[in-house]
Design a protein around this motif. Sequence first.
Motif, PDB file in Angstrom:
ATOM      1  N   GLN A 439       0.786  -1.192   0.002  1.00 20.73           N
ATOM      2  CA  GLN A 439       0.141   0.099   0.175  1.00 20.73           C
ATOM      3  C   GLN A 439       1.032   1.224   0.027  1.00 20.73           C
ATOM      4  OE1 GLN A 439      -2.760  -0.206   3.465  1.00 20.73           O
ATOM      5  NE2 GLN A 439      -3.622  -2.229   2.581  1.00 20.73           N
ATOM      6  N   LEU A 440       1.933   1.141   0.649  1.00 19.29           N
ATOM      7  CA  LEU A 440       3.029   2.414   0.739  1.00 19.29           C
ATOM      8  C   LEU A 440       3.502   2.501  -0.550  1.00 19.29           C
ATOM      9  CD1 LEU A 440       4.147   1.824   4.422  1.00 19.29           C
ATOM     10  CD2 LEU A 440       2.218   3.585   3.460  1.00 19.29           C
ATOM     11  N   VAL A 441       4.112   1.515  -1.120  1.00 18.79           N
ATOM     12  CA  VAL A 441       5.041   1.832  -2.214  1.00 18.79           C
ATOM     13  C   VAL A 441       4.058   0.746  -3.404  1.00 18.79           C
ATOM     14  CG1 VAL A 441       7.266   1.691  -3.054  1.00 18.79           C
ATOM     15  CG2 VAL A 441       7.030   1.921  -0.699  1.00 18.79           C
ATOM     16  N   PRO A 442       3.114   1.290  -3.869  1.00 17.61           N
ATOM     17  CA  PRO A 442       2.483   0.121  -4.840  1.00 17.61           C
ATOM     18  C   PRO A 442       3.293  -0.041  -6.093  1.00 17.61           C
ATOM     19  CG  PRO A 442       1.458   2.440  -4.989  1.00 17.61           C
ATOM     20  CD  PRO A 442       2.599   2.526  -3.788  1.00 17.61           C
ATOM     21  N   LEU A 463      12.151  -7.743 -12.518  1.00 17.99           N
ATOM     22  CA  LEU A 463      11.872  -8.080 -13.979  1.00 17.99           C
ATOM     23  C   LEU A 463      10.513  -8.381 -14.526  1.00 17.99           C
ATOM     24  CD1 LEU A 463      15.117 -10.305 -14.778  1.00 17.99           C
ATOM     25  CD2 LEU A 463      14.261  -8.651 -16.070  1.00 17.99           C
ATOM     26  N   MET A 464       9.724  -9.026 -13.578  1.00 23.16           N
ATOM     27  CA  MET A 464       8.247  -9.151 -13.700  1.00 23.16           C
ATOM     28  C   MET A 464       7.318  -7.943 -13.576  1.00 23.16           C
ATOM     29  SD  MET A 464       8.489 -12.144 -14.893  1.00 23.16           S
ATOM     30  CE  MET A 464       6.779 -12.563 -14.973  1.00 23.16           C
ATOM     31  N   THR A 465       7.911  -7.054 -13.180  1.00 25.72           N
ATOM     32  CA  THR A 465       6.889  -5.642 -12.411  1.00 25.72           C
ATOM     33  C   THR A 465       7.437  -4.285 -12.975  1.00 25.72           C
ATOM     34  OG1 THR A 465       7.748  -5.437 -10.365  1.00 25.72           O
ATOM     35  CG2 THR A 465       5.735  -7.001 -10.803  1.00 25.72           C
ATOM     36  N   ALA A 466       8.902  -4.144 -12.938  1.00 29.74           N
ATOM     37  CA  ALA A 466       9.611  -2.879 -13.056  1.00 29.74           C
ATOM     38  C   ALA A 466       9.040  -1.991 -14.452  1.00 29.74           C
ATOM     39  CB  ALA A 466      10.964  -2.912 -12.850  1.00 29.74           C
ATOM     40  N   ALA A 467       9.111  -2.788 -15.569  1.00 23.62           N
ATOM     41  CA  ALA A 467       9.035  -2.203 -16.813  1.00 23.62           C
ATOM     42  C   ALA A 467       7.219  -1.904 -16.844  1.00 23.62           C
ATOM     43  CB  ALA A 467       9.018  -3.295 -17.968  1.00 23.62           C
ATOM     44  N   GLU A 474      14.637   5.508  -6.868  1.00 20.66           N
ATOM     45  CA  GLU A 474      14.059   6.273  -5.484  1.00 20.66           C
ATOM     46  C   GLU A 474      12.927   5.251  -4.944  1.00 20.66           C
ATOM     47  OE1 GLU A 474      14.325   7.309  -8.629  1.00 20.66           O
ATOM     48  OE2 GLU A 474      15.951   8.946  -8.498  1.00 20.66           O
ATOM     49  N   ASP A 475      12.309   4.620  -5.664  1.00 18.81           N
ATOM     50  CA  ASP A 475      11.173   3.684  -5.042  1.00 18.81           C
ATOM     51  C   ASP A 475      11.621   2.544  -4.294  1.00 18.81           C
ATOM     52  OD1 ASP A 475       9.240   5.233  -6.617  1.00 18.81           O
ATOM     53  OD2 ASP A 475       9.735   3.959  -8.448  1.00 18.81           O
ATOM     54  N   ALA A 481      13.046   2.471   3.550  1.00 18.89           N
ATOM     55  CA  ALA A 481      12.612   3.433   4.554  1.00 18.89           C
ATOM     56  C   ALA A 481      11.415   3.076   5.142  1.00 18.89           C
ATOM     57  CB  ALA A 481      12.479   4.800   3.932  1.00 18.89           C
ATOM     58  N   CYS A 482      10.407   2.667   4.318  1.00 18.59           N
ATOM     59  CA  CYS A 482       9.124   2.212   4.768  1.00 18.59           C
ATOM     60  C   CYS A 482       9.309   0.732   5.926  1.00 18.59           C
ATOM     61  CB  CYS A 482       8.256   1.626   4.066  1.00 18.59           C
ATOM     62  SG  CYS A 482       7.551   3.142   2.734  1.00 18.59           S
ATOM     63  N   ILE A 483      10.097   0.083   5.426  1.00 19.95           N
ATOM     64  CA  ILE A 483      10.571  -1.131   6.043  1.00 19.95           C
ATOM     65  C   ILE A 483      11.290  -0.677   7.465  1.00 19.95           C
ATOM     66  CG2 ILE A 483      12.077  -3.338   6.249  1.00 19.95           C
ATOM     67  CD1 ILE A 483      11.689  -3.430   3.055  1.00 19.95           C
ATOM     68  N   GLN A 484      11.935   0.095   7.572  1.00 16.47           N
ATOM     69  CA  GLN A 484      12.697   0.613   8.712  1.00 16.47           C
ATOM     70  C   GLN A 484      11.827   1.162   9.715  1.00 16.47           C
ATOM     71  OE1 GLN A 484      15.995   2.857   7.095  1.00 16.47           O
ATOM     72  NE2 GLN A 484      17.171   1.196   6.910  1.00 16.47           N
ATOM     73  N   SER A 485      10.876   1.957   9.064  1.00 24.78           N
ATOM     74  CA  SER A 485       9.741   2.533   9.856  1.00 24.78           C
ATOM     75  C   SER A 485       8.702   1.508  10.460  1.00 24.78           C
ATOM     76  CB  SER A 485       8.997   3.476   9.075  1.00 24.78           C
ATOM     77  OG  SER A 485       8.287   2.930   8.044  1.00 24.78           O
ATOM     78  N   LYS A 486       8.526   0.272   9.898  1.00 25.50           N
ATOM     79  CA  LYS A 486       7.590  -0.632  10.266  1.00 25.50           C
ATOM     80  C   LYS A 486       8.288  -1.372  11.487  1.00 25.50           C
ATOM     81  CE  LYS A 486       4.321   0.734   8.098  1.00 25.50           C
ATOM     82  NZ  LYS A 486       3.122   1.448   8.689  1.00 25.50           N
ATOM     83  N   LEU A 487       9.956  -1.627  11.417  1.00 27.68           N
ATOM     84  CA  LEU A 487      10.310  -2.513  12.186  1.00 27.68           C
ATOM     85  C   LEU A 487      10.083  -2.235  13.816  1.00 27.68           C
ATOM     86  CD1 LEU A 487      13.888  -3.165  10.565  1.00 27.68           C
ATOM     87  CD2 LEU A 487      11.932  -4.516  10.605  1.00 27.68           C
ATOM     88  N   PRO A 488      10.136  -1.059  14.251  1.00 23.68           N
ATOM     89  CA  PRO A 488       9.686  -0.987  15.588  1.00 23.68           C
ATOM     90  C   PRO A 488       8.327  -1.480  16.176  1.00 23.68           C
ATOM     91  CG  PRO A 488      10.601   1.142  14.910  1.00 23.68           C
ATOM     92  CD  PRO A 488      10.559   0.072  13.775  1.00 23.68           C
ATOM     93  N   VAL A 489       7.347  -1.146  15.242  1.00 21.58           N
ATOM     94  CA  VAL A 489       6.050  -1.864  15.329  1.00 21.58           C
ATOM     95  C   VAL A 489       5.883  -3.221  15.591  1.00 21.58           C
ATOM     96  CG1 VAL A 489       3.642  -1.836  14.616  1.00 21.58           C
ATOM     97  CG2 VAL A 489       4.990   0.392  14.313  1.00 21.58           C
ATOM     98  N   LEU A 490       6.894  -3.743  14.607  1.00 22.57           N
ATOM     99  CA  LEU A 490       6.844  -5.415  14.549  1.00 22.57           C
ATOM    100  C   LEU A 490       7.470  -5.912  15.801  1.00 22.57           C
ATOM    101  CD1 LEU A 490       7.906  -5.927  10.674  1.00 22.57           C
ATOM    102  CD2 LEU A 490       5.628  -6.099  11.715  1.00 22.57           C
TER     103      LEU A 490
END
Length: 787
Positions: A439-442, A463-467, A474-475, A481-490
């Motif tokens: 949801q954060l990085v579709p 290879l199956m989605t980037a093109a 940047e994505d 960055a989103c993974i690091q922000s969710k780690l404290p919650v996990l």
Amino acid sequence: MDASLEKKIADPTLAEMGKNLKEAMKMLEDSQRRTEEENGKKPLSGDIPGPLQGSGQDMVSILQLVQNLMHGDEDEEPQSTRIQNIGEQGHISLLGHSLGAYISTLDKEKLRKLTTRILSDTTLWLCRIFRYENGCAYFHEEEREGLAKICRLAIHSRYEDFVVDGFNVLYNRKPVIYLSAAARPGLGQYLCNQLGLPFPCLCRVPCNTVFGSQHQMDVAFLEKLIKDDIERGKLPLLLVANAGTAAVGHTDKIGRLKELCEQYGIWLHVEGVNLATLALGYVSSSVLAATKCDSMTLTPGPWLGLPAVPAVTLYKHDDPALTLVSGLTSNKPADKLRALPLWLSLQYLGLDGIVERIKHACQLSQRLQESLKKVNHIKILVEDELSSPVVVFRFFQELPGSDPGLHAIPAPSAAPSAVGRERHSCDALNRWLGEQLKQLVPVSGLTVMDLEVEGTCVRFSPLMTAAVLGTRGEDVDQLVACIQSKLPVLTCTLQLREEFKQEVEATAGLLYVDDPNWPGIGVVRYEHANDDKSSLKLDPEGEKIHAGLLKKLNELESDLTFKMGPEYKSMKSCIYIGMASDDIDVSELVETIAVTAREIEENSRLLENMTEVVRKGIQEAQVQLQKANEERLLEEGVLRQIPVVGSVLNWFSPVQASQKGRTFNLTAGSLESTEHTYVYKVQGSGVTPPQTPTGTRVKQRLPGQKPFKRSLRGSDAISETSSVSHIEDLEKVEQLSGGQEASEANSPERHPGAPAPLEAEPPGALQDGAQGLQDDRPQVEEPESLR
């Protein structure tokens, strides 16, 4: 298409086709853009079939209908990314389908020359790009169709009399097709259905268990299986190897498998996403060995971001008659025209554009892999294959008795129940993490999958989605960055799960529900007095209590999320507690749930009891009022009930009738007379209702502190000290005032300047005062006893 291009194209039909396609795509994209800008209204979708109009419709109306069918039923999150990122190269591939229909109308000689040129060019280009020399190509819409045709070719090659004797040849010596345990699901069943073979013709080759990757085929065990099949009179026919498994992107040891297949005369077919790296300048040796195989399946559509282009199966065979019988080649021009969209797209991109797209996807995967190595509590499953364009990772938490190098693989001494709970908890949290990242990085194109050994993981396959999605570097940085922000919650949630379970099990009236699919702190159910623990059916009373409990918990405005739903193994309602982003006071949370649920249950019972008491009180009041009416009738006589006579009689001899009524005391649950109300003109106060039960431990919060938050020790000490000193000051003031009043009451003399003490007034004064306050109300004659 502008005027300059129209002048260069001599064929007016071809020029008109390109113009119409461009206008149609522009119309669909503009209409979609307007639909997204309108917040609220959705276009009317013609889901209900209607009659065919006799007069016909214009192109604009038909395209509008197509647009409504494409985007009319989308929810709040429209899945329209492919349409937005098609671009001009996508329009070229779409033009190929329209152009193919137009080319099929040419005369046979022109059609034969054109289709032969298209097929030969596309085959030559693909073989050179992916280093497969002297190969032939079969273009197909279904990705697995090429492998089915290859199996037919292998059967015809190994069974010379198959065309004449058919199934009898296969029955005497059954063919065996070897598939890896890591192959994509349903592949073996599809092959058997297409070839008409029984399922025993499939042999599942396990992956490595001791040495090597757990997603690579065990070559030594495969050789043992081949020898056993030969001894049983079977014919090893074909082996399907993976250059990038469907799950984690691992590559089998294709070099050793090729040697084994040459030794026993087995056809080797390779498929997988890693075959795209053959177009790059540097290719790993394991993937490069695929160029020596008998056949391979490529999917250039998702690799290059090309819509509606076919998959390609490259193969090597010298007998054109067998390839024709197997269906790999065809004399029909329509079959050859399948390559037309890919023929146009490859020319539009060029060799440099093709290599650049594949290289960009590999760089994205390497960028994510290098970034995730620096993130704690994240394990990468493909660390040993740096050239793999697939990155699979998962969140993990080390157990107290586990080896940190094994990444959450528990020690054998750990309890099986604890290991199972830890595994289920991590799987649920990884599933939540994957959905949040999607949801954060579709544009990342992440997928969540379940692996047999590792559990739930998140896969990044650019290879199956980037093109198609237009993923950039940047994505990838945003994803990290989103993974690091969710780690404290996990980590916080995983640490509180066991504490929450212990607190719930130690609290009377609460039942801990073990739901392995819930990623939050936990699930709890309140057991009311009439709860049937052995039943798994829906409990209406419990559902009502839990609905009220959910409403009360949401009104607290805490950082936790609460939801109500059925239990994991039954239909009974439960309260699901979500993720914890900060240090939560679990004991306060559990106590609040228990106390609130108990209050709701007691209030519900009080209301039910009150309803029954009120019903009985009304019946009793009706009986007493009927008796009072009968007594009044006997007291006044029958003559006073006659309209005219009764008025005259009442004028000569008025009746001093007291107003009698009944009032129901809800607190006491009793029926009382209203005589006191009419006499004293004051309604009785009744009994004071009992206080609502509260928790045994009331926590004092600091200003701005949300519920269920742990306070700092220093702030707690300050608040406790200030509250204790404040209470002591109040007690001293009360003692001083109480002692002064006692001294004044016991002293017989009074100071001349002191005010006179209050004296009790006679009852008459109070009655006169009450009467004076009621002058504006209707007067009621007082009884003689009070006069």
